[in-house]
Design a protein around this motif. Structure first.
Motif, PDB file in Angstrom:
ATOM      1  N   THR B 114       0.805  -1.222   0.000  1.00 45.39           N
ATOM      2  CA  THR B 114       0.000   0.000   0.000  1.00 45.39           C
ATOM      3  C   THR B 114       0.831   1.262   0.000  1.00 45.39           C
ATOM      4  O   THR B 114       0.478   2.248  -0.635  1.00 45.39           O
ATOM      5  CB  THR B 114      -0.959  -0.011   1.200  1.00 45.39           C
ATOM      6  N   TRP B 115       1.962   1.238   0.715  1.00 43.87           N
ATOM      7  CA  TRP B 115       2.783   2.450   0.700  1.00 43.87           C
ATOM      8  C   TRP B 115       3.325   2.686  -0.707  1.00 43.87           C
ATOM      9  O   TRP B 115       3.218   3.766  -1.264  1.00 43.87           O
ATOM     10  CB  TRP B 115       3.916   2.381   1.727  1.00 43.87           C
ATOM     11  N   THR B 118       0.707   3.805  -3.372  1.00 38.93           N
ATOM     12  CA  THR B 118       0.160   5.157  -3.227  1.00 38.93           C
ATOM     13  C   THR B 118       1.260   6.214  -3.298  1.00 38.93           C
ATOM     14  O   THR B 118       1.001   7.385  -3.118  1.00 38.93           O
ATOM     15  CB  THR B 118      -0.609   5.315  -1.903  1.00 38.93           C
ATOM     16  N   ARG B 130       2.879  11.033  -0.623  1.00 41.80           N
ATOM     17  CA  ARG B 130       1.764  10.213  -1.051  1.00 41.80           C
ATOM     18  C   ARG B 130       0.844  11.031  -1.945  1.00 41.80           C
ATOM     19  O   ARG B 130       0.346  12.065  -1.574  1.00 41.80           O
ATOM     20  CB  ARG B 130       1.001   9.691   0.166  1.00 41.80           C
ATOM     21  N   MET B 135      -7.137   4.789  -0.571  1.00 38.45           N
ATOM     22  CA  MET B 135      -6.537   3.496  -0.879  1.00 38.45           C
ATOM     23  C   MET B 135      -7.501   2.550  -1.584  1.00 38.45           C
ATOM     24  O   MET B 135      -7.107   1.510  -2.066  1.00 38.45           O
ATOM     25  CB  MET B 135      -6.009   2.866   0.398  1.00 38.45           C
ATOM     26  N   CYS B 219      -4.274   7.867  13.139  1.00 42.24           N
ATOM     27  CA  CYS B 219      -4.463   7.054  11.940  1.00 42.24           C
ATOM     28  C   CYS B 219      -3.361   6.009  11.816  1.00 42.24           C
ATOM     29  O   CYS B 219      -2.186   6.302  12.053  1.00 42.24           O
ATOM     30  CB  CYS B 219      -4.436   7.940  10.699  1.00 42.24           C
ATOM     31  N   VAL B 222       0.430   3.531   6.605  1.00 44.91           N
ATOM     32  CA  VAL B 222       0.283   3.016   5.247  1.00 44.91           C
ATOM     33  C   VAL B 222       1.557   2.230   4.977  1.00 44.91           C
ATOM     34  O   VAL B 222       2.648   2.793   4.994  1.00 44.91           O
ATOM     35  CB  VAL B 222       0.119   4.177   4.255  1.00 44.91           C
ATOM     36  N   SER B 223       1.416   0.939   4.782  1.00 43.97           N
ATOM     37  CA  SER B 223       2.599   0.074   4.810  1.00 43.97           C
ATOM     38  C   SER B 223       2.725  -0.829   3.597  1.00 43.97           C
ATOM     39  O   SER B 223       1.737  -1.224   2.986  1.00 43.97           O
ATOM     40  CB  SER B 223       2.535  -0.853   6.043  1.00 43.97           C
ATOM     41  N   CYS B 296      -7.040   0.352  13.456  1.00 45.92           N
ATOM     42  CA  CYS B 296      -7.024   1.191  12.256  1.00 45.92           C
ATOM     43  C   CYS B 296      -7.006   2.664  12.659  1.00 45.92           C
ATOM     44  O   CYS B 296      -6.370   3.488  12.010  1.00 45.92           O
ATOM     45  CB  CYS B 296      -8.214   0.878  11.365  1.00 45.92           C
ATOM     46  N   HIS B 344       0.771  -1.646   9.113  1.00 40.80           N
ATOM     47  CA  HIS B 344      -0.652  -1.960   8.938  1.00 40.80           C
ATOM     48  C   HIS B 344      -0.805  -3.087   7.931  1.00 40.80           C
ATOM     49  O   HIS B 344      -0.630  -2.903   6.744  1.00 40.80           O
ATOM     50  CB  HIS B 344      -1.382  -0.708   8.456  1.00 40.80           C
TER      51      HIS B 344
END
Ligand code: ZN
Lengths: 138, 394
Positions: B114-115, B118, B130, B135, B219, B222-223, B296, B344
């Motif tokens: 995801t990192w 994005t 980002r 996402m 939050c 984002v990983s 989350c 995450h």
């Protein structure tokens, strides 16, 4: 209005009467013909009793702020001039809850449970959005 | 279901590299984590006959792709789709599949890039900032009743619940801060964690707001990351390399009527789910030695702690401010740093951490002393899906 840059809703088969109602200045929501339940978002059967028999009834447009958030981050370029802006979950008198914006109020003054009433904002010839403004207690 | 209590076990756990991992795909990360879990168990790819996988939503039949990379014909396999509740559901399905005789050794894995995805420009070039805050793939985003009002993304969706909880119970951002700070403290003792800088209340409070009431530290990360566990029977587990961790119980419950319905934003599906899981495992909240709660967002930890019965509804703020979540607290929670500070991976790493705490593999700086029972929660799918896993020391 031609320079309107925010997302314009794309009605589904189920929600078309809702958007048509707004265009005519009415907030129509589905009402079950069997149990009297109002619901939102629109679908083909009453989520309470699963009956298929329903009609589109005008909401009073009155409700309250059930909850709200204030956007600081820009997720869409058309909102870059608007931040910080309020998105609220409105609970209509008839029961259903729906997402909208609050107008005529600063973010710092918004509170849960405050009474609101609908205003209609025409964004294109064939599209009107329901927004909400603070209302006196009723 | 209680006839399954203690009958199945987690026999291997693995993680991929975590954080901002250059030049890797979601599948590659899953491969890394699965390899680590199999090595941990002392098993080979040829021992595996079940695959329960989750990854980015837009990869079709992910489990087939992983099976190909792993060289496995799976007797039982699927890609799951229950949001952050999927990973515990995978462990539950693994136990049920083995019970039913459909498989013997099931790999449960989740991975995402995801990192990286994005942080890339139109030509797939790496960017430091980002570009895409949302996402969810464009094809799956709502097109009415939300975006026209500027309502986007999970921060706002969960934030509506947080605000309502603040209104009903007087919960404050200081309460949320206590959660972020407690998990950061754990992450500081975890060399694999992405975020290891100290975090205090002043830093939390002065960070930029994302969607009020959530600021940056409310939050999750984002990983690029993956995790995996191997499930087999407790009987077979005795002959394997790693110290097995018994599956005492599990449950799932989903408030599929919707996040906006009833009081679902302040009493989550965890309330019903936890009752079922406690019954299955034959334990209650007082028996839990460490918890790995799906984080989350900070608020989601607070409300789940209430829903799991660790404190009363509305008292989550006081509970987290009491220091309960620390290593020496009454309920050491998210002891790897969680999704707020480790990485995450939609709950997968929290299953790994729950199992490892019960194996007692850590040094004193991060080991929960005498941990015998661990609770892991999974939550997600637009914040309506929930799952609970209760693990026990063998
Ligand atoms: Zn009905």
């Amino acid at each position: 209005m031609s320079n309107y840059k925010k997302p314009v809703p794309i009605p589904s088969v189920e929600s078309k009467p809702y958007w048509t109602g707004l265009k005519e200045g009415r907030l129509l929501i589905p009402k079950c013909g069997e149990c009297g339940n109002f619901w939102f978002p629109p679908s083909l059967h009453c989520p309470h009793c699963n009956a298929a028999n329903f009609s589109w009834e005008p909401s009073s447009g009155r409700g309250k702020v059930f909850s709200y958030v204030v956007f600081h981050r820009v997720y869409h370029p058309a909102f870059s001039e608007e931040v910080p802006y309020v998105v609220a979950l409105i609970e209509l008198e008839e029961g259903p809850r729906l997402i909208s914006n609050l107008v005529e109020i600063k973010p710092d003054d918004v509170q849960c449970e405050m009474p609101v009433s609908v205003v209609f904002e025409k964004i294109a010839n064939n599209m009107t959005l329901p927004k909400f403004r603070p209302a006196p207690l009723y | 279901m209680k006839q399954l209590r203690d009958k199945y076990a987690i026999v291997g756990t693995g993680k991929s590299r975590l954080g901002k991992v250059d030049g890797v795909t979601a599948l590659g990360l899953i491969e890394e984590a699965v390899k680590a879990a199999l090595d941990d168990a002392g098993l080979k790819n040829t021992d595996v006959d079940g695959l329960l996988i989750r990854g980015p939503d837009d990869i079709y039949c992910l489990h087939q792709l992983l099976g190909a990379r792993l060289g496995v014909n799976a007797a039982f396999s699927s890609t799951l789709d229950n949001g952050g509740a999927s990973q515990i559901m995978a462990v539950a399905l693994a136990a049920m599949a083995i019970e039913a005789g459909l498989a013997t050794t099931v790999v449960c894995a989740y991975g995402r890039d995801t990192w990286s995805r994005t942080n890339r420009g139109p030509n797939n070039e790496r960017r430091d900032k980002r570009e895409e805050p949302n996402m969810i793939p464009p094809s799956q985003r709502p097109v009415e009743h939300g975006p026209e009002f500027g309502f986007f993304g999970p921060v706002a969706l969960h934030g509506l619940g947080a605000r309502r909880h603040m209104f009903e119970y007087g919960t404050t951002r200081e309460d949320f801060a206590a959660i972020a700070i407690a998990f950061r403290e754990h992450a500081r003792r975890n060399p694999e964690a992405t975020m290891r800088e100290p975090l205090d209340l002043a830093t939390y409070m002065s960070a930029r707001m994302i969607v009020d009431p959530f600021g940056l530290y409310d939050c999750s990360l984002v990983s690029d990351a993956a995790g995996a566990v191997v499930v087999t029977s407790a009987e077979r587990a005795r002959d394997l390399k790693a110290k097995p961790v018994l599956i005492k119980g599990f449950a799932t419950f989903n408030n599929t009527k919707g996040w906006f319905l009833d009081d679902n934003m302040v009493t989550t599906a965890a309330a019903e789910c936890s009752e079922r899981a406690y019954k299955f495992a034959g334990v209650g909240p007082a028996d839990i030695d460490c918890a790995q709660i799906y984080d989350c967002f900070t608020y989601m930890v607070l409300t789940q702690l209430e829903d799991y019965g660790f404190c009363k509804k509305g008292e989550g703020g006081a509970f987290v401010r009491s220091g309960a979540l620390g290593l020496e607290g009454v309920l050491p929670t998210n002891t790897s740093g969680g999704q707020l500070s480790e990485a995450h991976v939609e709950g997968m790493l929290q299953i790994v951490e729950g199992a490892r705490q019960l194996q007692g593999i850590y040094g004193p700086e991060r080991q929960v002393k005498d941990a015998e029972i661990a609770l892991v929660s999974g939550h997600g799918g637009n914040t309506i899906c929930h799952s609970t896993l209760i693990l026990g020391r063998a």
